[in-house]
Design a protein around this motif. Sequence first.
Motif, PDB file in Angstrom:
ATOM      1  N   ASP A  14     -22.187 -55.168 -42.957  1.00 42.27           N
ATOM      2  CA  ASP A  14     -22.248 -55.633 -41.803  1.00 42.27           C
ATOM      3  C   ASP A  14     -21.992 -54.352 -40.577  1.00 42.27           C
ATOM      4  O   ASP A  14     -21.502 -53.278 -41.182  1.00 42.27           O
ATOM      5  CB  ASP A  14     -20.982 -56.294 -41.700  1.00 42.27           C
ATOM      6  N   ASP A  15     -22.193 -54.611 -39.380  1.00 48.17           N
ATOM      7  CA  ASP A  15     -22.083 -53.560 -38.445  1.00 48.17           C
ATOM      8  C   ASP A  15     -20.717 -52.831 -38.274  1.00 48.17           C
ATOM      9  O   ASP A  15     -20.470 -51.706 -38.231  1.00 48.17           O
ATOM     10  CB  ASP A  15     -22.473 -53.872 -37.083  1.00 48.17           C
ATOM     11  N   ASP A  74     -13.714 -54.963 -37.544  1.00 48.78           N
ATOM     12  CA  ASP A  74     -12.686 -55.139 -36.458  1.00 48.78           C
ATOM     13  C   ASP A  74     -11.356 -55.579 -36.862  1.00 48.78           C
ATOM     14  O   ASP A  74     -10.534 -54.962 -37.492  1.00 48.78           O
ATOM     15  CB  ASP A  74     -13.431 -55.819 -35.340  1.00 48.78           C
ATOM     16  N   THR A  75     -11.205 -56.880 -36.487  1.00 46.18           N
ATOM     17  CA  THR A  75      -9.953 -57.528 -36.882  1.00 46.18           C
ATOM     18  C   THR A  75      -9.787 -57.878 -38.487  1.00 46.18           C
ATOM     19  O   THR A  75      -8.798 -57.806 -39.124  1.00 46.18           O
ATOM     20  CB  THR A  75      -9.533 -59.003 -36.406  1.00 46.18           C
ATOM     21  N   GLY A  76     -11.152 -57.943 -39.116  1.00 48.40           N
ATOM     22  CA  GLY A  76     -11.115 -58.232 -40.326  1.00 48.40           C
ATOM     23  C   GLY A  76     -11.223 -59.690 -40.776  1.00 48.40           C
ATOM     24  O   GLY A  76     -11.603 -60.219 -41.909  1.00 48.40           O
ATOM     25  N   THR A 103     -13.791 -61.776 -40.045  1.00 50.59           N
ATOM     26  CA  THR A 103     -14.992 -62.285 -40.502  1.00 50.59           C
ATOM     27  C   THR A 103     -15.296 -61.853 -41.849  1.00 50.59           C
ATOM     28  O   THR A 103     -15.670 -63.100 -42.773  1.00 50.59           O
ATOM     29  CB  THR A 103     -16.270 -61.591 -39.656  1.00 50.59           C
ATOM     30  N   LYS A 149     -12.861 -50.017 -37.124  1.00 54.19           N
ATOM     31  CA  LYS A 149     -11.771 -49.806 -36.308  1.00 54.19           C
ATOM     32  C   LYS A 149     -10.595 -50.344 -36.671  1.00 54.19           C
ATOM     33  O   LYS A 149     -10.017 -51.522 -36.382  1.00 54.19           O
ATOM     34  CB  LYS A 149     -12.476 -50.828 -34.962  1.00 54.19           C
ATOM     35  N   VAL A 173     -17.908 -51.116 -28.562  1.00 59.01           N
ATOM     36  CA  VAL A 173     -19.010 -50.332 -28.756  1.00 59.01           C
ATOM     37  C   VAL A 173     -20.269 -51.190 -28.719  1.00 59.01           C
ATOM     38  O   VAL A 173     -20.335 -52.357 -29.111  1.00 59.01           O
ATOM     39  CB  VAL A 173     -18.910 -49.386 -30.092  1.00 59.01           C
TER      40      VAL A 173
HETATM   41  P1  IMP Z   1     -14.031 -59.237 -37.015  1.00 56.04           P
HETATM   42  O1  IMP Z   1     -14.001 -60.448 -37.616  1.00 56.04           O
HETATM   43  O2  IMP Z   1     -12.865 -59.178 -35.816  1.00 56.04           O
HETATM   44  O3  IMP Z   1     -13.543 -58.077 -37.801  1.00 56.04           O
HETATM   45  O4  IMP Z   1     -15.112 -58.974 -36.075  1.00 56.04           O
HETATM   46  C1  IMP Z   1     -16.180 -58.448 -36.619  1.00 56.04           C
HETATM   47  C2  IMP Z   1     -17.613 -58.835 -35.770  1.00 56.04           C
HETATM   48  O5  IMP Z   1     -17.002 -58.613 -34.556  1.00 56.04           O
HETATM   49  C3  IMP Z   1     -18.565 -57.852 -35.951  1.00 56.04           C
HETATM   50  O6  IMP Z   1     -19.503 -58.259 -37.086  1.00 56.04           O
HETATM   51  C4  IMP Z   1     -19.203 -57.836 -34.624  1.00 56.04           C
HETATM   52  O7  IMP Z   1     -20.074 -58.847 -34.623  1.00 56.04           O
HETATM   53  C5  IMP Z   1     -17.971 -58.149 -33.586  1.00 56.04           C
HETATM   54  N1  IMP Z   1     -17.534 -57.055 -32.965  1.00 56.04           N
HETATM   55  C6  IMP Z   1     -16.176 -56.440 -33.319  1.00 56.04           C
HETATM   56  N2  IMP Z   1     -15.947 -55.199 -32.343  1.00 56.04           N
HETATM   57  C7  IMP Z   1     -17.030 -55.080 -31.730  1.00 56.04           C
HETATM   58  C8  IMP Z   1     -17.312 -54.096 -30.864  1.00 56.04           C
HETATM   59  O8  IMP Z   1     -16.980 -53.039 -30.503  1.00 56.04           O
HETATM   60  N3  IMP Z   1     -18.773 -54.107 -30.357  1.00 56.04           N
HETATM   61  C9  IMP Z   1     -19.757 -55.238 -30.945  1.00 56.04           C
HETATM   62  N4  IMP Z   1     -19.421 -56.249 -31.655  1.00 56.04           N
HETATM   63  C10 IMP Z   1     -18.333 -56.293 -32.102  1.00 56.04           C
END
Ligand code: IMP
Length: 177
Positions: A96-97, A100-102, A104, A128, A150
């Motif tokens: 994955d790119d 962030d929160t984790g 997903t 992050k 970002v």
């Molecule tokens: P999580 O579930 O919060 O870890 O989010 C993961 C998903 O949120 C990533 O796969 C991104 O698609 C999106 N995301 C989180 N932070 C950013 C950011 O700073 N820029 C763009 N997409 C983000």
Amino acid sequence: MEIGGVLFTEADIRSRVAALAEEVDEHYAGESCTVVSVLKGGCLFTADLIRRLTMPLYLSFAAVSSYRSGTTGGNPRIEFFPTDHEIRGRRVLVVDDILDTGRTLAFLRDVLVEAGVKEFKTCVLLDKPSRRITDFQADFRGFEVPDVFVAGYGLDYAGRYRNLPDIVGMRPGISPQ
Ligand code: IMP
Ligand code: MG
């Protein structure tokens, strides 16, 4: 939001991806795996990473969406998922790119483990950690980033900028047209 400064140039990304691919390659040591690329943001990173991997691999895709309800956070939902034979009993590397929160990746891990994967690993380009609300850690990661939004190299802001070759920070300002 508008584009702020460049955090990682195309050249920074290229050399970090090469080093990361060596780490991943070493882990698999010639044994096959299924790479599950997380759409949409993970597709550019996946394309560059897998061209540097030498073990036999299958390429598959997953898409997860979150519907946020008020301040309680969103419930992740599977929009697209690999077929059973691509993952059951296999070593799976989710790419994955950004972590962030984790939520997903923790959700995908649970679903993939339930689907009978033999091994679950993750590789993210960006991490992050300041935003984490789960205990999820990536097995392989490219760069740590501060708590700024970002975009570029697959990552979007409001659907845009995925095609930027560099990774940029967004800052408050005029919205894109
Ligand atoms: P999580 O579930 O919060 O870890 O989010 C993961 C998903 O949120 C990533 O796969 C991104 O698609 C999106 N995301 C989180 N932070 C950013 C950011 O700073 N820029 C763009 N997409 C983000
Ligand atoms: Mg994503």
